[in-house]
Write a protein that holds these residues in place. Structure first.
Motif, mmCIF file in Angstrom:
data_model
loop_
_atom_site.group_PDB
_atom_site.id
_atom_site.type_symbol
_atom_site.label_atom_id
_atom_site.label_comp_id
_atom_site.label_asym_id
_atom_site.label_seq_id
_atom_site.Cartn_x
_atom_site.Cartn_y
_atom_site.Cartn_z
ATOM 1 N N ASN A 138 -8.793 -4.557 10.388
ATOM 2 C CA ASN A 138 -8.744 -4.530 8.936
ATOM 3 C C ASN A 138 -7.649 -5.477 8.471
ATOM 4 N N SER A 140 -5.929 -5.260 6.066
ATOM 5 C CA SER A 140 -4.818 -4.516 5.459
ATOM 6 C C SER A 140 -3.627 -4.392 6.395
ATOM 7 N N PRO A 144 -2.382 -7.356 1.699
ATOM 8 C CA PRO A 144 -2.683 -6.219 0.827
ATOM 9 C C PRO A 144 -4.130 -6.222 0.330
ATOM 10 N N GLN A 145 -5.059 -6.217 1.280
ATOM 11 C CA GLN A 145 -6.487 -6.122 0.986
ATOM 12 C C GLN A 145 -7.155 -5.277 2.059
ATOM 13 N N SER A 146 -7.965 -4.328 1.642
ATOM 14 C CA SER A 146 -8.730 -3.519 2.589
ATOM 15 C C SER A 146 -10.008 -4.277 2.933
ATOM 16 N N ARG A 201 3.016 -4.341 7.688
ATOM 17 C CA ARG A 201 2.895 -5.181 6.496
ATOM 18 C C ARG A 201 3.978 -4.796 5.493
ATOM 19 N N THR A 204 2.600 -5.873 -1.007
ATOM 20 C CA THR A 204 1.610 -5.096 -1.746
ATOM 21 C C THR A 204 0.796 -6.046 -2.613
ATOM 22 N N LEU A 274 -3.106 -1.745 -2.331
ATOM 23 C CA LEU A 274 -4.071 -2.645 -1.720
ATOM 24 C C LEU A 274 -5.171 -3.003 -2.708
ATOM 25 N N CYS A 277 -11.945 -4.501 -0.914
ATOM 26 C CA CYS A 277 -12.528 -5.632 -0.194
ATOM 27 C C CYS A 277 -13.072 -6.662 -1.188
#
Length: 362
Positions: A138, A140, A144-146, A201, A204, A274, A277
């Protein structure tokens, strides 16, 4: 984006995409001497240089299906993956097969059609002498991205220190189910790839955004309408998050919920720092909106293409197409750059060099 993730230590010998916008963007960033636009089914093995160390394929998720398998060289209705695989087979017949293969796709590939699609890919690899395994990563973990994606890595090389005899810590439930769904003969070709956990990470979504005075905000009426599309639960979540007086940055998707006459469009937000997608303008829930609560004021706006590029790990000087719709078509179909870098550093490069894993700890 896969090329950026691989990095400067790699030379790209051949690149292909059917989409003219994406090929134009690639040419604008990397040049076009090795770029061959068009349908993968129209490429002949004689067009390919090599042998190459690595062949990477990122095919549309709907294309990896048994319906596309062996549809013939006409290929108009066949999948991009099987068009790619036809070339690997031809290269193998010529003694020029790549040493390592990577197939990247949505995580649903691992279990689609009850595992039949995944087994078909594994059978194709095994029939040509490749051992294979899958990892699910992932974005993430880095950005900061799912954005969960599956990577099937196949090789004929000896994987010194790069595999485990049993599932490791990075073997997700979906990967384990994919393995369990394989016929017993295919399991003998399986590799449990090892990956070290990335560093935590420390960014954000707010860190990827433009300054407030550099973006276009939606009107008060549009923001009110957006808030009105939220369920009471989501509105309450936003109220509670803003109650402490801190600035709140919340991405929002608009989705259709319910069925039949009871269908309704809902605005759904997340407050975990996050972005959801990222997608192309024509796919899924389309572009994300942002709701910003600061100093008692609630505003909303669309996420910009440059912000989306940052959430994919693209450098600031990466040239995006002009126009938001065109830029999002490129961004939303991509693979996150630092995810590819982790795979390259911890599996692909040691594998090709015949070295032990750079980070062998589970």
């Amino acid at each position: 984006m896969a090329r950026l993730g691989l990095g400067r230590g790699w030379d790209c010998l051949f690149a292909n995409d059917f989409d003219t916008l994406k090929t134009a963007t690639y040419r604008d960033n990397f040049g076009g001497d090795h770029l061959h636009p068009g349908d993968v089914w129209a490429i002949d093995a004689g067009d390919l240089p090599g042998p190459a160390d690595l062949a990477w394929a990122s095919s549309p998720c709907q294309d990896v299906s048994l319906a596309g398998s062996r549809a013939g060289l006409g290929g108009a209705r066949s999948s991009a993956f099987w068009g790619f695989w036809r070339l690997i087979e031809a290269l193998d017949d010529q003694g020029r097969a790549p040493r390592v293969l990577v197939l990247e796709n949505v995580a649903g590939l691992l279990n689609s059609a009850g595992g039949a699609d995944f087994a078909a890919i594994g059978q194709a690899f095994a029939a040509r002498g490749y051992r294979f395994g899958a990892v699910e990563l992932n974005a993430s973990a880095f950005l900061p991205q799912s954005r969960a994606r599956a990577f099937i890595i196949a090789t004929r090389e000896a994987p010194y220190g790069l595999v485990s005899s049993v599932p490791g810590a990075v073997a997700t439930a979906a990967v384990r189910r994919a393995f369990d769904s394989l016929p017993e003969p295919l399991r003998r070709h399986w590799l449990w790839w090892r990956l070290a956990a990335p560093y935590a990470r420390n960014t954000t979504l707010a860190d990827a955004l433009e300054p407030d005075d550099a973006v276009a905000w939606r009107s008060k009426a549009q923001t009110a309408a957006l808030l009105g599309q939220m369920s009471p639960l989501h509105r309450e979540r936003l109220r509670k998050a803003a109650a402490n007086g801190e600035r709140i940055t919340a991405p929002v998707y608009r989705r259709v919920r319910g069925t039949g006459p009871g269908k309704i469009q809902r605005a759904e937000l997340r407050l975990d720092g996050l972005a959801g997608c990222l997608r192309t303008p024509g796919g899924g829930s389309s572009r994300q909106l942002l709701v910003i609560v600061d100093g008692g004021r609630t505003r909303s706006r669309l996420m910009t293409a440059r912000e989306g590029a940052r959430l994919m790990g693209l450098p600031e000087d990466y040239r995006l197409p002009a126009g938001a719709t065109a830029a999002w078509r490129v961004i939303g179909d991509g693979v996150a750059v630092p995810v590819v870098r982790q795979l390259a550093a911890q599996i692909l490069e040691p594998l090709i060099a015949g070295l032990p894993a750079i980070a062998a700890a589970e």
